[in-house]
Design a protein around this motif. Sequence first.
Motif, PDB file in Angstrom:
ATOM      1  N   GLU A 270      17.705  22.920   1.495  1.00 10.30           N
ATOM      2  CA  GLU A 270      17.028  23.031   0.360  1.00 10.30           C
ATOM      3  C   GLU A 270      16.461  22.147  -0.844  1.00 10.30           C
ATOM      4  OE1 GLU A 270      18.259  25.516  -3.990  1.00 10.30           O
ATOM      5  OE2 GLU A 270      19.408  26.824  -1.951  1.00 10.30           O
TER       6      GLU A 270
ATOM      7  N   ARG B 229      14.993  15.633  -8.492  1.00 10.24           N
ATOM      8  CA  ARG B 229      14.547  16.078  -7.695  1.00 10.24           C
ATOM      9  C   ARG B 229      15.725  16.297  -6.097  1.00 10.24           C
ATOM     10  NH1 ARG B 229       9.749  12.643  -4.993  1.00 10.24           N
ATOM     11  NH2 ARG B 229       7.901  14.592  -5.249  1.00 10.24           N
ATOM     12  N   GLN B 230      16.367  17.737  -6.011  1.00 11.22           N
ATOM     13  CA  GLN B 230      17.906  17.800  -5.578  1.00 11.22           C
ATOM     14  C   GLN B 230      17.466  17.920  -4.200  1.00 11.22           C
ATOM     15  OE1 GLN B 230      20.881  19.231  -7.938  1.00 11.22           O
ATOM     16  NE2 GLN B 230      19.520  19.967  -9.412  1.00 11.22           N
TER      17      GLN B 230
ATOM     18  N   PRO C 131      14.020  30.728  -9.497  1.00  7.14           N
ATOM     19  CA  PRO C 131      14.876  29.214  -9.654  1.00  7.14           C
ATOM     20  C   PRO C 131      16.257  29.782 -10.235  1.00  7.14           C
ATOM     21  CG  PRO C 131      12.898  29.542 -11.067  1.00  7.14           C
ATOM     22  CD  PRO C 131      12.721  30.354  -9.950  1.00  7.14           C
TER      23      PRO C 131
ATOM     24  N   ARG D 222      10.816  30.230  -0.113  1.00  6.23           N
ATOM     25  CA  ARG D 222      10.771  30.104  -1.363  1.00  6.23           C
ATOM     26  C   ARG D 222      11.669  30.544  -2.241  1.00  6.23           C
ATOM     27  NH1 ARG D 222       8.027  28.111  -6.216  1.00  6.23           N
ATOM     28  NH2 ARG D 222       6.334  26.966  -5.116  1.00  6.23           N
TER      29      ARG D 222
ATOM     30  N   HIS E 148      12.185  25.812 -11.989  1.00 10.39           N
ATOM     31  CA  HIS E 148      11.858  25.166 -10.589  1.00 10.39           C
ATOM     32  C   HIS E 148      11.138  25.715  -9.568  1.00 10.39           C
ATOM     33  CE1 HIS E 148      14.711  22.659 -14.007  1.00 10.39           C
ATOM     34  NE2 HIS E 148      15.846  24.406 -13.320  1.00 10.39           N
ATOM     35  N   ASP E 149      10.419  24.164  -8.777  1.00 11.92           N
ATOM     36  CA  ASP E 149      10.680  24.683  -6.904  1.00 11.92           C
ATOM     37  C   ASP E 149      11.552  24.540  -6.592  1.00 11.92           C
ATOM     38  OD1 ASP E 149       7.649  25.301  -7.889  1.00 11.92           O
ATOM     39  OD2 ASP E 149       7.197  23.142  -7.987  1.00 11.92           O
ATOM     40  N   ARG E 150      12.072  25.715  -5.837  1.00 11.83           N
ATOM     41  CA  ARG E 150      13.048  25.849  -4.716  1.00 11.83           C
ATOM     42  C   ARG E 150      12.140  26.385  -3.312  1.00 11.83           C
ATOM     43  NH1 ARG E 150      18.175  29.025  -6.909  1.00 11.83           N
ATOM     44  NH2 ARG E 150      18.879  28.156  -4.520  1.00 11.83           N
TER      45      ARG E 150
ATOM     46  N   TRP F 245      14.907  21.580  -4.033  1.00 16.79           N
ATOM     47  CA  TRP F 245      14.400  21.406  -5.939  1.00 16.79           C
ATOM     48  C   TRP F 245      14.143  20.435  -6.314  1.00 16.79           C
ATOM     49  CZ3 TRP F 245      15.753  19.758 -10.628  1.00 16.79           C
ATOM     50  CH2 TRP F 245      16.109  20.227 -11.903  1.00 16.79           C
ATOM     51  N   GLN F 246      12.712  20.770  -6.315  1.00 13.01           N
ATOM     52  CA  GLN F 246      11.775  19.868  -7.725  1.00 13.01           C
ATOM     53  C   GLN F 246      11.814  20.806  -9.203  1.00 13.01           C
ATOM     54  OE1 GLN F 246       9.749  17.519  -7.128  1.00 13.01           O
ATOM     55  NE2 GLN F 246      10.253  16.900  -9.374  1.00 13.01           N
TER      56      GLN F 246
END
Length: 218
Positions: free
Chosen positions: A189, A110-111, A218, A215, A199-201, A191-192
């Motif tokens: 934001e 994660r971020q 990525p 959404r 990735h999911d953002r 980030w997963q």
Amino acid sequence: MNVFSQLPNISNLRREYTKGKLNRKDLPDNPLILFDYWLIEACKAYLPDPTAMILATVDSNGQPYQRTVLLKQYDVKGLVFFTNFGSRKVFHFNKNPNISLHFLWHLFDRQLMILGRIEKLSIEETLKYFRERPRESQISAWVSKQSSYIKSREILEKTFIKMDDKFKNREIPLPNFWGGFRVKVNTMEFWQGGKHRLHDRFLYKLEDNVWEINRLAP
């Protein structure tokens, strides 16, 4: 002689990100709720320095700078950290109060990037936190003229001993050159990491006191 000859081929260093997903239907209306959940998970997992965040500022010439600071408080009003008022970052705040924060929690892939504006905490808010710090940390706030040039570490250590003796057997006062700042958040934001770099953002942006959610590719 090539000083880099022993380095591995870093272009081949990679891994898949498989620790989780983010779905639009599961996102809260307020991003601080998701932030709270992610931070609690990081703390419960005993990650090293789960509250560490990269703080980015820009000087008067447009040159970006980054450094790590520790998040000490957060609520609906914003995210709080403390520093020396003579530090480089504070000089940047005085010219440009717009800043960026970045959290990285590797264990969960994660971020989190945060944009916002800086505001100074009141003396009362700063004093309350200062009183909660360990005595040694209170003394160190007096010792370091942050970001200034010094000739040796020995100077710091001698000054610490001097200040320790000066405040011996009495309450350590709050330095007038040290205090807290709050980041008033306007963008978050999340980030997963996902498999195959998919990735999911999700971007939260505050518009007219309402969080818009989109959404991002990525």
